[in-house]
Design a protein around this motif. Structure first.
Motif, PDB file in Angstrom:
ATOM      1  N   LYS A   1      16.232   6.622  -2.967  1.00 28.36           N
ATOM      2  CA  LYS A   1      15.853   7.058  -2.032  1.00 28.36           C
ATOM      3  C   LYS A   1      14.955   8.126  -2.069  1.00 28.36           C
ATOM      4  O   LYS A   1      14.437   9.061  -1.403  1.00 28.36           O
ATOM      5  CB  LYS A   1      17.486   8.277  -1.745  1.00 28.36           C
ATOM      6  N   THR A   2      14.870   8.641  -3.612  1.00 31.92           N
ATOM      7  CA  THR A   2      13.562   9.614  -3.593  1.00 31.92           C
ATOM      8  C   THR A   2      11.972   8.823  -3.240  1.00 31.92           C
ATOM      9  O   THR A   2      11.129   9.056  -3.219  1.00 31.92           O
ATOM     10  CB  THR A   2      13.624  10.279  -4.989  1.00 31.92           C
ATOM     11  N   LEU A   3      12.011   6.802  -3.038  1.00 29.64           N
ATOM     12  CA  LEU A   3      10.795   6.463  -2.377  1.00 29.64           C
ATOM     13  C   LEU A   3      10.590   6.796  -1.309  1.00 29.64           C
ATOM     14  O   LEU A   3      11.465   6.909  -0.156  1.00 29.64           O
ATOM     15  CB  LEU A   3      11.530   5.184  -3.183  1.00 29.64           C
ATOM     16  N   PRO A   4       9.346   6.570  -0.513  1.00 29.29           N
ATOM     17  CA  PRO A   4       8.759   6.981   0.475  1.00 29.29           C
ATOM     18  C   PRO A   4       9.343   5.456   1.444  1.00 29.29           C
ATOM     19  O   PRO A   4       9.838   4.640   0.048  1.00 29.29           O
ATOM     20  CB  PRO A   4       7.282   6.617   0.656  1.00 29.29           C
ATOM     21  N   TRP A   5       9.723   5.458   2.050  1.00 37.68           N
ATOM     22  CA  TRP A   5      10.594   4.158   3.170  1.00 37.68           C
ATOM     23  C   TRP A   5       9.923   2.917   2.708  1.00 37.68           C
ATOM     24  O   TRP A   5      10.848   2.160   2.507  1.00 37.68           O
ATOM     25  CB  TRP A   5      10.530   5.058   5.146  1.00 37.68           C
ATOM     26  N   ILE A   6       9.131   2.323   2.864  1.00 32.62           N
ATOM     27  CA  ILE A   6       8.104   1.717   2.422  1.00 32.62           C
ATOM     28  C   ILE A   6       9.248   0.700   1.344  1.00 32.62           C
ATOM     29  O   ILE A   6       9.123   0.017   1.116  1.00 32.62           O
ATOM     30  CB  ILE A   6       7.381   1.079   2.959  1.00 32.62           C
TER      31      ILE A   6
ATOM     32  N   PRO B   1       0.101  -3.074   4.461  1.00 30.43           N
ATOM     33  CA  PRO B   1      -1.236  -2.375   3.604  1.00 30.43           C
ATOM     34  C   PRO B   1      -1.507  -1.098   3.204  1.00 30.43           C
ATOM     35  O   PRO B   1      -1.918   0.407   2.512  1.00 30.43           O
ATOM     36  CB  PRO B   1      -2.455  -3.163   4.914  1.00 30.43           C
ATOM     37  N   ILE B   2      -0.513  -0.607   4.441  1.00 31.03           N
ATOM     38  CA  ILE B   2      -0.052   0.800   4.035  1.00 31.03           C
ATOM     39  C   ILE B   2       0.604   0.841   2.521  1.00 31.03           C
ATOM     40  O   ILE B   2       0.342   2.034   2.040  1.00 31.03           O
ATOM     41  CB  ILE B   2       1.241   1.174   5.237  1.00 31.03           C
ATOM     42  N   ALA B   3       1.809   0.451   2.053  1.00 31.40           N
ATOM     43  CA  ALA B   3       2.310   0.401   0.571  1.00 31.40           C
ATOM     44  C   ALA B   3       1.009  -0.055   0.368  1.00 31.40           C
ATOM     45  O   ALA B   3       1.397   0.829  -1.480  1.00 31.40           O
ATOM     46  CB  ALA B   3       3.277  -0.772   0.658  1.00 31.40           C
ATOM     47  N   LEU B   4       0.406  -0.581  -0.472  1.00 35.25           N
ATOM     48  CA  LEU B   4      -1.247  -1.124  -1.390  1.00 35.25           C
ATOM     49  C   LEU B   4      -1.824   0.291  -1.047  1.00 35.25           C
ATOM     50  O   LEU B   4      -1.795   0.611  -2.219  1.00 35.25           O
ATOM     51  CB  LEU B   4      -1.593  -2.548  -0.700  1.00 35.25           C
ATOM     52  N   ALA B   5      -1.611   1.002  -0.192  1.00 33.63           N
ATOM     53  CA  ALA B   5      -2.849   1.663  -0.185  1.00 33.63           C
ATOM     54  C   ALA B   5      -1.850   3.468  -0.826  1.00 33.63           C
ATOM     55  O   ALA B   5      -2.902   4.486  -1.286  1.00 33.63           O
ATOM     56  CB  ALA B   5      -3.286   2.536   1.562  1.00 33.63           C
ATOM     57  N   LYS B   6      -0.993   3.036  -0.221  1.00 39.41           N
ATOM     58  CA  LYS B   6      -0.137   4.427  -0.903  1.00 39.41           C
ATOM     59  C   LYS B   6       0.080   3.980  -2.980  1.00 39.41           C
ATOM     60  O   LYS B   6      -0.189   4.929  -3.622  1.00 39.41           O
ATOM     61  CB  LYS B   6       1.166   4.231  -0.698  1.00 39.41           C
ATOM     62  N   SER B   7       0.004   3.382  -2.788  1.00 40.54           N
ATOM     63  CA  SER B   7       0.702   2.929  -4.882  1.00 40.54           C
ATOM     64  C   SER B   7      -0.106   1.405  -4.738  1.00 40.54           C
ATOM     65  O   SER B   7       0.995   0.340  -4.034  1.00 40.54           O
ATOM     66  CB  SER B   7       1.616   2.999  -5.388  1.00 40.54           C
ATOM     67  N   PHE B   8      -0.819   0.909  -5.484  1.00 33.71           N
ATOM     68  CA  PHE B   8      -0.574  -0.474  -6.041  1.00 33.71           C
ATOM     69  C   PHE B   8      -0.158  -1.644  -6.571  1.00 33.71           C
ATOM     70  O   PHE B   8       0.389  -2.309  -6.812  1.00 33.71           O
ATOM     71  CB  PHE B   8      -2.044  -1.047  -6.974  1.00 33.71           C
ATOM     72  N   LEU B   9       0.592  -0.599  -7.356  1.00 33.65           N
ATOM     73  CA  LEU B   9       1.665  -0.555  -8.240  1.00 33.65           C
ATOM     74  C   LEU B   9       2.866  -0.387  -8.298  1.00 33.65           C
ATOM     75  O   LEU B   9       3.417  -1.125  -8.893  1.00 33.65           O
ATOM     76  CB  LEU B   9       1.078   0.270 -10.089  1.00 33.65           C
TER      77      LEU B   9
ATOM     78  N   ARG C   1       1.863   6.577  -9.927  1.00 36.72           N
ATOM     79  CA  ARG C   1       1.636   7.228  -8.937  1.00 36.72           C
ATOM     80  C   ARG C   1       0.454   7.833  -8.878  1.00 36.72           C
ATOM     81  O   ARG C   1      -0.243   8.169  -8.042  1.00 36.72           O
ATOM     82  CB  ARG C   1       2.027   8.878  -9.075  1.00 36.72           C
ATOM     83  N   TYR C   2      -0.956   7.304 -10.527  1.00 39.61           N
ATOM     84  CA  TYR C   2      -1.691   7.082 -10.024  1.00 39.61           C
ATOM     85  C   TYR C   2      -2.494   6.300  -9.056  1.00 39.61           C
ATOM     86  O   TYR C   2      -2.079   5.337  -9.327  1.00 39.61           O
ATOM     87  CB  TYR C   2      -2.464   7.174 -11.257  1.00 39.61           C
ATOM     88  N   LYS C   3      -2.903   7.408  -8.293  1.00 38.13           N
ATOM     89  CA  LYS C   3      -4.551   5.880  -7.162  1.00 38.13           C
ATOM     90  C   LYS C   3      -5.167   4.254  -7.988  1.00 38.13           C
ATOM     91  O   LYS C   3      -4.384   3.628  -7.305  1.00 38.13           O
ATOM     92  CB  LYS C   3      -5.514   7.100  -7.067  1.00 38.13           C
ATOM     93  N   ILE C   4      -5.486   4.737  -8.753  1.00 38.18           N
ATOM     94  CA  ILE C   4      -6.064   3.577  -9.162  1.00 38.18           C
ATOM     95  C   ILE C   4      -5.581   3.706 -10.585  1.00 38.18           C
ATOM     96  O   ILE C   4      -5.776   4.562 -11.663  1.00 38.18           O
ATOM     97  CB  ILE C   4      -7.491   4.013  -9.363  1.00 38.18           C
ATOM     98  N   PRO C   5      -4.725   2.959 -11.253  1.00 38.52           N
ATOM     99  CA  PRO C   5      -4.403   2.618 -12.342  1.00 38.52           C
ATOM    100  C   PRO C   5      -5.714   2.337 -13.752  1.00 38.52           C
ATOM    101  O   PRO C   5      -6.190   2.274 -13.623  1.00 38.52           O
ATOM    102  CB  PRO C   5      -4.016   0.964 -12.515  1.00 38.52           C
TER     103      PRO C   5
END
Ligand SMILES: Cc1cc2nc3c(=O)[nH]c(=O)nc-3n(C[C@H](O)[C@H](O)[C@H](O)COP(=O)(O)OP(=O)(O)OC[C@H]3O[C@@H](n4cnc5c(N)ncnc54)[C@H](O)[C@@H]3O)c2cc1C
Lengths: 290, 438
Positions: B35-40, B98-106, B355-359
């Motif tokens: 439940k703490t995660l974004p919906w996607i 793409p939205i998920a990847l933009a939010k976090s690659f990892l 959570r880091y935008k770029i690993p």
């Protein structure tokens, strides 16, 4: 040459020449018999000379375990059977037990008969010997408490010796490998990270063997708390040692060819023989307070 | 039960705001964390778990005791049909949101790794190593890699082909050296690429390649003739290439469903358009792939630990000691609590890395080391708690321990990953420039 050296030397030659060849256990056990190691008076865990033979038995089991922990465990179990005339189980778990015989359940000292024997298979390690769990059964009689306690100590010490022997061999494999493998422009034994792994493994082995040898010097008098402490300390220490050795070999250690992964599975199986973990600590605490 | 003092009863005495601020619900942690995660990602996590439970878990023990009886390609295709093997390829040339990847690659790969490996780390590895093989195409930033090769691989998968990928850096003489700066500078490189008309000719060997046997596509790194690892270049090979053959598959301790195989290259001609990223850009691509993949290894370890914990908990409920369920003993509860704490810490670590935008190097290596060490500990705790049942194959705990042990070795041993933290962070934090020599 004293008896400890004599046992260790003969066992070493036998282990390197015969046990390492992976011959059938029955053939090897017959050879151990031929060598006189199952002699009631002068053989492994002989009660008559326990002062001397305890350390010698420990040295012998270690040498055998360097080549094959399963076989060393069988020898240990058969040797106890030779002394007592009956196989033993620790908390209803026995090694190399012939399912038709009676068994003495340690440390209670009750002789169990008509039990159901479950072979613990398939399992992680010690794959060449039989590990049996005893369920149900009737108590036929009880052996003397002092005898039951002595054999509990012997059983514990022998299994610790097997764990130690196997770990020592793992360390010698890792040391040799670290002298030959080049990474980072030098042999890996020169990297601090590898030195730490080997140093820790050595520490584990030294502490365990010093403590075990001390306990064996006068096994009859060594308190049960010491043996339980060793049971709790030595087996995890050996498992950690073998795990460190695996790390020294990197990916190669994880593969079957180098013999480390089998030793790790054996060490973890030995460590799992009950009692273990927190329950053992509680037993230990209860022992302290009587 | 202590009347009136339990958190739930105590909370009931507060007013609305007080109750709102006091979460005393007895919900399982998986739900709570989801439940703490974004919906996607919530949706993805549920999807991964469903697939893991329905498809992977039933095969787990068999794939360990008899890996040859398991058809990895079939499982791959099942996962692919659900879009789970093309998620590193952004829509429309893949199923990556793409939205998920933009939010976090990892975060996606991390959630997937935990769920798959909670069910079976061997099958999990086979499915995840494919993503690892695809990663250079994505991470190189090379448009050709994306628009030509990814699209082609996606097309094959859409057509129902098991177009599995593998990632090949390790060589017989360069294991850690392929993962670490100083080692690389001194490495004895074995895999060499020679320029010829229209492309390159590759020779050498790679070892321990996950999926090496079943893969069709391999992203493989080789040095230019006469040069060292600084000249490493990434090539996209496929098994139909002449001179590329499969050597021995290792017999390994755990994660047995995934093969670890030798690849032999004898005068393999690789056309120019199979170079991924720039010539001599391979070392950078390799390092960055590791930045992306090491947190995923952390998540693999997390999954293994969680799987072991869940199985151990179930055992403690069912198994009786002196006529009481094992779980009713306080010492057992204490041990279980300790395991759960470690698992929570592991998850916090890998989710933080995501959570880091770029690993980056430190986050990846730290998560990998911490989680793999913790997974090994948790599995060992479970084994000890279950005593002789811990080493029996049927309970899946000893398998988990064997599986967990590998996470301390691959993607750089934990020793090498600690060096990566030294390199990545000590200099940045404390200006210790000479971190190289022992
Ligand atoms: C099952 C499995 C799957 C794998 N999958 C893949 C894959 O898909 N693709 C791929 O390319 N590779 C893969 N690998 C390879 C893996 O990444 C390497 O095994 C790992 O990097 C270690 O290398 P090594 O085995 O050669 O060990 P070595 O490098 O020989 O290390 C031996 C020991 O020396 C230490 N050491 C070495 N160098 C240094 C140094 N400079 N400083 C301090 N200590 C050092 C190490 O920490 C280790 O303890 C896989 C390995 C395994 C076991």
């Amino acid at each position: 040459m004293n008896i400890v050296e004599a046992f260790a030397r003969t066992a070493k030659i036998f282990a390197e020449k015969e046990v390492s060849q992976g011959k059938a256990p029955q053939v090897l056990l017959a050879k151990v018999q031929e060598l006189g190691f199952f002699d009631k008076d002068y053989g492994i865990w002989s009660l008559k000379n326990l002062g001397e033979t305890a350390l010698a038995s420990y040295a012998l089991l270690k040498e055998l375990a360097k080549e094959d922990a399963s076989f060393a465990l069988m020898v240990h179990s058969v040797a106890i059977n030779n002394q007592l005339g009956t196989y033993v189980a620790l908390e209803r778990l026995a090694v190399h037990l012939n399912g038709k015989n009676d068994v003495i359940n340690l440390p209670a000292g009750e002789v169990l008969t008509d039990f159901t024997a479950f072979e613990l298979v398939p399992r992680m390690g010690l794959k060449r010997c039989r590990l049996i769990r005893i369920e149900g059964g009737k108590t036929k009689e009880k052996i003397e408490r002092s005898k039951a306690l002595l054999f509990t100590k012997i059983h514990i010490a022998g299994i610790c010796a097997v764990a130690l022997g196997s770990a020592e061999k793992a360390l010698s494999i890792a040391k040799r490998y670290s002298e030959e493998r080049y990474q980072g422009g030098k042999v890996i034994k020169e990297h601090h990270a590898v030195k730490i792994l080997i140093g820790e493994a050595l520490k584990n082995i030294r502490i365990s063997s010093m403590a075990l040898e001390r306990a064996l010097e006068n096994l009859r008098e060594t308190p049960m708390t010491d043996l339980l402490s060793l049971w709790e300390h030595v087996r995890p220490a050996c498992a950690n040692t073998v795990s460190n050795c695996m790390q020294v070999l990197g990916g190669y250690g994880y593969m079957e060819d180098f013999g480390i992964e089998e030793r790790l599975r054996d060490a973890l199986t030995l460590r799992g023989l009950p009692p273990t973990g927190k329950r053992l600590l509680i037993l230990l605490e209860e022992e302290v307070y009587g | 039960m202590v009347k009136g003092l339990s958190p739930q009863e105590a909370r009931a005495r507060l007013n609305l705001i007080g109750r709102f601020l006091y979460d005393a619900r007895a919900i399982d942690l998986w739900e709570r964390d989801t439940k703490t995660l974004p919906w996607i990602f919530r949706r993805l996590r549920r999807k991964y778990r469903k697939f893991a439970q329905e498809t992977i878990a039933p095969l787990a023990l068999k794939s360990d005791s008899d890996p040859h009886q398991i058809d990895v390609k079939e499982i791959f295709l099942k996962a692919a049909r659900e879009g789970l093997e093309t998620e590193l390829m952004p829509y429309p040339i893949g199923t990556g949101n793409p939205i998920a990847l933009a939010k976090s690659f990892l975060l996606g790969p991390i959630l997937k790794a935990e769920e798959f490996c909670a069910a079976c780390a061997g099958i999990g590895l086979a499915l995840l190593a494919h993503d690892l093989g695809i990663a250079p195409l994505f991470i190189s930033g090379d448009p050709k890699a994306t628009f030509k090769w990814m699209r082609r691989i996606y097309g094959e998968i859409l057509n129902g082909e098991p177009a599995i990928a593998a990632f090949a850096i390790t060589e017989p003489e360069a294991g850690s050296d392929a993962e670490e700066t100083l080692g690389a500078s001194r490495a004895r490189v074995g895999c060499k690429a020679q320029r010829v008309k229209g492309g390159w000719v590759l020779n050498g060997r790679k070892v321990f390649i996950s999926n090496g046997r079943v893969a069709k596509w391999i992203t493989l790194f080789a040095a230019l003739e006469g040069e060292g690892m600084e000249s490493w270049t990434c090539f996209l090979l496929d098994k139909s290439m002449k001179g590329l053959s499969v050597g021995r598959s290792e017999r390994k301790m755990g994660q047995r469903a995934a093969d670890a195989t030798e690849l032999v290259l004898e005068d393999v001609f690789v056309p120019e358009d199979r170079v991924i990223g720039p010539v001599r850009g391979g070392w950078a691509i390799n390092r960055n792939v590791l930045n992306y993949s090491r947190p995923v290894v952390g998540a693999i370890a997390l999954g293994i630990a969680r799987g072991a914990f869940e199985r151990c908990l179930e055992f403690c409920h069912k198994h009786r000691l002196n006529d009481r369920p094992l779980v009713s003993y306080r010492y057992v509860q204490l041990e279980l609590a300790d395991m759960l704490i470690k698992i929570q810490a592991m998850r916090a670590m890998v989710w933080q890395a995501a959570r880091y935008k770029i690993p980056f190097q430190t986050a990846g290596s730290a998560a990998k080391v911490f989680c793999s060490d913790m997974a090994w500990e948790v599995c060992n705790q479970a084994m000890k708690l279950m005593e002789e049942n811990g080493f029996l194959h049927c309970h899946g705990i000893e398998k988990a321990a064997r599986d967990a042990r590998l996470t301390q070795i691959y993607e750089g041993t934990n020793q090498i990953n600690r060096l990566a933290v030294v390199e990545g962070q000590l200099n940045a934090e404390f200006n210790i420039p000479d971190f190289y020599e022992d």
